[in-house]
Design a protein around this motif. Sequence first.
Motif, short mmCIF file in Angstrom:
data_model
loop_
_atom_site.label_atom_id
_atom_site.label_comp_id
_atom_site.label_asym_id
_atom_site.label_seq_id
_atom_site.Cartn_x
_atom_site.Cartn_y
_atom_site.Cartn_z
N ILE A 1 -8.99 1.95 12.98
CA ILE A 1 -9.10 2.77 11.78
C ILE A 1 -9.12 1.84 10.58
O ILE A 1 -8.41 0.84 10.54
CB ILE A 1 -7.94 3.79 11.67
N SER A 2 -9.95 2.16 9.61
CA SER A 2 -9.99 1.34 8.41
C SER A 2 -10.36 2.24 7.25
O SER A 2 -10.59 3.43 7.40
CB SER A 2 -10.97 0.19 8.57
N GLY A 3 -10.42 1.66 6.07
CA GLY A 3 -10.64 2.47 4.88
C GLY A 3 -9.32 3.05 4.41
O GLY A 3 -8.32 2.95 5.10
N PRO A 4 -9.31 3.64 3.22
CA PRO A 4 -8.06 4.11 2.61
C PRO A 4 -7.26 5.05 3.52
O PRO A 4 -7.84 5.85 4.24
CB PRO A 4 -8.54 4.85 1.36
N THR A 5 -5.92 4.92 3.48
CA THR A 5 -5.05 5.78 4.29
C THR A 5 -5.09 7.20 3.78
O THR A 5 -5.06 8.15 4.55
CB THR A 5 -3.59 5.31 4.23
N THR A 6 -5.05 7.35 2.46
CA THR A 6 -5.09 8.68 1.86
C THR A 6 -6.11 8.59 0.75
O THR A 6 -6.61 7.53 0.44
CB THR A 6 -3.73 9.06 1.24
N TYR B 1 -5.88 -2.20 11.97
CA TYR B 1 -5.19 -0.91 12.15
C TYR B 1 -5.80 -0.16 13.32
O TYR B 1 -7.03 -0.09 13.45
CB TYR B 1 -5.35 -0.06 10.90
N PRO C 1 -7.31 7.80 -2.53
CA PRO C 1 -6.73 6.95 -3.59
C PRO C 1 -6.53 7.74 -4.89
O PRO C 1 -5.58 7.52 -5.62
CB PRO C 1 -7.76 5.85 -3.78
N ASP D 1 -8.92 -2.45 2.22
CA ASP D 1 -8.76 -1.22 1.43
C ASP D 1 -7.66 -0.34 2.01
O ASP D 1 -6.92 0.30 1.28
CB ASP D 1 -10.08 -0.43 1.39
N ARG D 2 -7.59 -0.33 3.33
CA ARG D 2 -6.55 0.46 3.97
C ARG D 2 -5.17 -0.09 3.59
O ARG D 2 -4.26 0.65 3.27
CB ARG D 2 -6.72 0.45 5.49
N THR E 1 -4.17 0.92 -0.03
CA THR E 1 -3.69 2.30 -0.19
C THR E 1 -2.37 2.50 0.54
O THR E 1 -1.47 3.18 0.05
CB THR E 1 -4.72 3.33 0.33
N GLU E 2 -2.24 1.87 1.70
CA GLU E 2 -0.99 1.99 2.45
C GLU E 2 0.16 1.39 1.65
O GLU E 2 1.24 1.98 1.53
CB GLU E 2 -1.12 1.27 3.80
N LEU F 1 -4.76 0.74 -7.35
CA LEU F 1 -5.58 1.91 -6.99
C LEU F 1 -6.79 2.03 -7.92
O LEU F 1 -7.87 2.41 -7.47
CB LEU F 1 -4.73 3.18 -7.02
N ALA G 1 -12.81 -3.12 4.72
CA ALA G 1 -12.27 -1.79 4.95
C ALA G 1 -10.81 -1.86 5.36
O ALA G 1 -9.99 -0.99 5.01
CB ALA G 1 -13.10 -1.07 6.02
N THR G 2 -10.44 -2.91 6.12
CA THR G 2 -9.04 -3.10 6.51
C THR G 2 -8.21 -3.42 5.27
O THR G 2 -7.10 -2.94 5.09
CB THR G 2 -8.93 -4.23 7.55
N LEU H 1 -9.45 -0.21 -6.78
CA LEU H 1 -10.12 0.35 -5.60
C LEU H 1 -11.14 1.41 -6.01
O LEU H 1 -12.25 1.46 -5.48
CB LEU H 1 -9.05 0.97 -4.69
N GLU H 2 -10.76 2.25 -6.97
CA GLU H 2 -11.65 3.31 -7.47
C GLU H 2 -12.89 2.70 -8.11
O GLU H 2 -14.00 3.14 -7.88
CB GLU H 2 -10.93 4.17 -8.51
#
Lengths: 202, 416
Positions: B399-404, B379, B406, A136-137, A140-141, A186, A133-134, A189-190
């Motif tokens: 916090i984890s998972g996509p920021t916005t 994060y 996708p 994935d963050r 996207t970041e 992206l 999950a980190t 990820l999808e």
Amino acid sequence: MSSAPTREVAQRVFAREFNDSGYTFKESDDDRAPVYLLLPTGERANRIFVVGTLTETEDVGEDSEYWRGRVVDPTGTFFVYAGQYQPEAANVLREIETPKYVAVVGKPRTYETDEGDTNVAVRPESITIVDAATRDRWVTETAGRTVERIEAAAEDPEGINEYARMATEQYDLPPENYREAVVAALEELEDEESMDAEIEAA
Amino acid sequence: MTDVRQHAVDIHEQFSNHLDIGVDDVEARLDTLVNEYRVPADEARRSVVSHYLDEAGLEREDIRGESASMQIESIDTADQWIDVTAEVVQLWEPRSESISQVGLLGDETGTMKFVSFATSELPEIEEGTTYRFENVVTDEYQERFSIKLNRTTGIEEVDEDLDVDAPESGRGENAQVELAAIDTDEQWIDVTAKVTELWEPRSESISQVGLLGDQSGATKFVSFATSELPELDEGAVYRLENVVTDEYQGDFSVKLNRTTSIERVEEDIEVGDNTVEAEGVLIDIQNGSGLIKRCPNDDCTRVLQNGRCSEHGEVEGEFDLRIKGVLDDGNEVQETIFDREATAELGGIGLEEAKEMAMDALDTTVVADEINETVLGRYYRVSGPTLGRYLLVNEMAEISGPTTDPEELLIKARSI
């Protein structure tokens, strides 16, 4: 009076763009002045933050241990080198069982290959194991930050931003190139998400 | 003459009465540090001086430095021996018995904190009088410079009225500052604030102490007996002109003084809290994190460095836990401090457990190492009040998972 040197922010950059960079510069003559890597999208990087999959580690040192790790993101591979001056990071690379998701904070370092090309690698300040999950963050970041840089470059054809101007002078690498990297990252990820959904549905 | 040679000559001069050494010896030592080990010249000089002090069995203050006459504004290096002509603008209450006098010195260029230690046995100096101080040492603590008097310091009263660049001349030209925006030591400012709390003064030299609040937050204030100011009432709002800011351990306060004007304002102020939120990657955990020791002296609690308190010297420290961490969102960094409770929540290690870990390993750094492993590169979203450049964390969440989304970002990326 004196003020503390401001800490350098860690840039978010995909491997594709990072590995295309080869031009470094300083902004003062001081020996200790920070060295910046120029990113083709028009930003300077003295530090980067990467989350990816550590796929392989190898001691490539001759006289003393010198560990190389391959950290893979959706667009390419970061090479991370840690030796006796990065003992904590070298420890992690020595002990870790690959593959693992890792977060790497580090400085960009360039070196010349035997063929005379300039390659860029990461000299780690820290390497820690993180979860998906980190990661994935981070994807996207980093996609978001890269899009911001591409947009800023597109809106600045005159090169008002000095790093955007420097990038057009030093590289023949239009920032739009990295749009594809963002899209690929992206999309991957999808795909993962829809695959997860399918697995759950099944 | 090269820089190294010049430094060597200076150092040789300093020790000429104490040691039989040659300039060439000194130069060789400096040269190794500067040219072989790439040590900056100032640091190399410091290190070589330390070596000869050891050899001669002397303390740093026993050797007369090459003290140059300086104005306060131009002091920007620690451990420099200088001469200063300055007026004693204010005397404060010493926080420790080891300090005989502490306060503010001022000249035409600015004001600066000074400290005189009891062991130096210097004559007392008086508020409002101008002195020539010879052979004082500059000091730095958290990027604030100060002047230390020592037993070699010469103090001579000067019959000279300095136009001090501080209270009197600054009157009426101060910036009106919100309490939460105070982030600099020794600034002369005006504030409009409500007295939200009055506390019992711990010393007779303090006439009032308590908390001031405005929309932005709250800050401690002190009023000294010698200033002979009218008393403030709890719950009342005042316009205070010409107060001076003070910093202690990253904590800012304001000091009223004899030049402060106090005017009661007939309005109420909604006192706010200065809570801010920040998110990003915890990208670095700085020195002085993990299991630390603090000075046990009341009102001090400074973190010890190698068993020493910068104010009280060698003391038996008390264990505590804290993390100084840097949050980085890719655009800017926010320095944060997690106190004992917040550290336990973040790193999953309480004080007792930390002490046991350190005991088993015979090493306190294992605690920070363990915390590093579990938190670096993740994060977080944190919130809490700010003090100076630090955010003091009260609330935190990983916090984890996509920021916005996708999908949205993908549409945007495709459309550039």
